[in-house]
Design an enzyme around this catalytic site. Structure first.
Site, PDB file in Angstrom:
ATOM      1  N   GLU A  49       3.266   7.172  -5.776  1.00  0.00           N
ATOM      2  CA  GLU A  49       2.334   6.614  -6.752  1.00  0.00           C
ATOM      3  C   GLU A  49       1.386   5.569  -6.163  1.00  0.00           C
ATOM      4  OE1 GLU A  49       6.082   8.144  -8.373  1.00  0.00           O
ATOM      5  OE2 GLU A  49       5.694   6.590  -6.890  1.00  0.00           O
ATOM      6  N   SER A  50       1.543   5.150  -4.916  1.00  0.00           N
ATOM      7  CA  SER A  50       0.678   4.264  -4.137  1.00  0.00           C
ATOM      8  C   SER A  50       1.495   3.389  -3.197  1.00  0.00           C
ATOM      9  CB  SER A  50      -0.273   3.428  -4.990  1.00  0.00           C
ATOM     10  OG  SER A  50      -1.281   2.900  -4.139  1.00  0.00           O
ATOM     11  N   CYS A 107      -0.369   4.450  -9.311  1.00  0.00           N
ATOM     12  CA  CYS A 107      -1.339   5.356  -9.922  1.00  0.00           C
ATOM     13  C   CYS A 107      -0.662   6.127 -11.043  1.00  0.00           C
ATOM     14  CB  CYS A 107      -1.877   6.329  -8.877  1.00  0.00           C
ATOM     15  SG  CYS A 107      -2.806   5.510  -7.568  1.00  0.00           S
ATOM     16  N   HIS A 140       4.137 -10.272   1.977  1.00  0.00           N
ATOM     17  CA  HIS A 140       4.102 -11.188   3.115  1.00  0.00           C
ATOM     18  C   HIS A 140       4.791 -12.467   2.640  1.00  0.00           C
ATOM     19  CE1 HIS A 140       2.947 -12.615   7.035  1.00  0.00           C
ATOM     20  NE2 HIS A 140       2.691 -13.766   6.463  1.00  0.00           N
ATOM     21  N   SER A 162       6.568  -9.316   6.847  1.00  0.00           N
ATOM     22  CA  SER A 162       5.529  -8.516   6.194  1.00  0.00           C
ATOM     23  C   SER A 162       6.026  -7.091   6.117  1.00  0.00           C
ATOM     24  CB  SER A 162       4.219  -8.524   6.991  1.00  0.00           C
ATOM     25  OG  SER A 162       3.509  -9.704   6.781  1.00  0.00           O
TER      26      SER A 162
END
Length: 126
Positions: free
Chosen positions: A62-63, A83, A68, A55
């Site tokens: 930008e985010s 974003c 996983h 994970s």
């Protein structure tokens, strides 16, 4: 409609199990996918599970990108959230699909923060 961001929810199947169980390789592929899309890397954190699976998150200006893996099933669940409109999250998803040697991908794009018109915010001191 204006959206603040685009969020790709990807189900990636038929991947090479050895790749999906290698945390260092997964980290490299995830970082490289963000860079290939034109994102700016901020933070990177990955964890290798025992007996298998990885994970991780790549935080970008930008985010973020998250993953996983289930190596025993050749499956990876991936989110790519960006974003603004400077980068295309599909570029990162396509890069990941290729590097995981996937046979199939199902993905959905969700527009985040939909606004019909500009939002004004009134700030008051209490």
């Amino acid at each position: 409609m204006n959206a603040l961001g685009r969020h790709i929810l990807a189900e990636i199947y038929g991947c090479d199990p050895a790749i999906l169980d290698d945390s260092e390789l997964i980290k490299k592929i995830m970082v490289d996918s963000a860079l290939a899309a034109g994102a700016e890397i901020r933070e990177v954190a990955f964890h290798k599970f025992s007996p298998q699976g990885v994970s991780g998150v790549v935080v970008i200006s930008e985010s973020h990108l998250t993953i996983h893996t289930w190596p025993e099933l050749g499956y990876a669940a991936v989110d790519v959230f960006t974003c603004g409109d400077r980068i295309n999250p599909w570029d990162a998803c396509n890069y990941l699909t290729e590097k995981f040697k996937a046979k199939h991908i199902t993905a959905t794009e969700v527009k985040r923060g939909l606004f019909d018109q500009p939002v004004s915010v009134k700030v008051s001191n209490l």
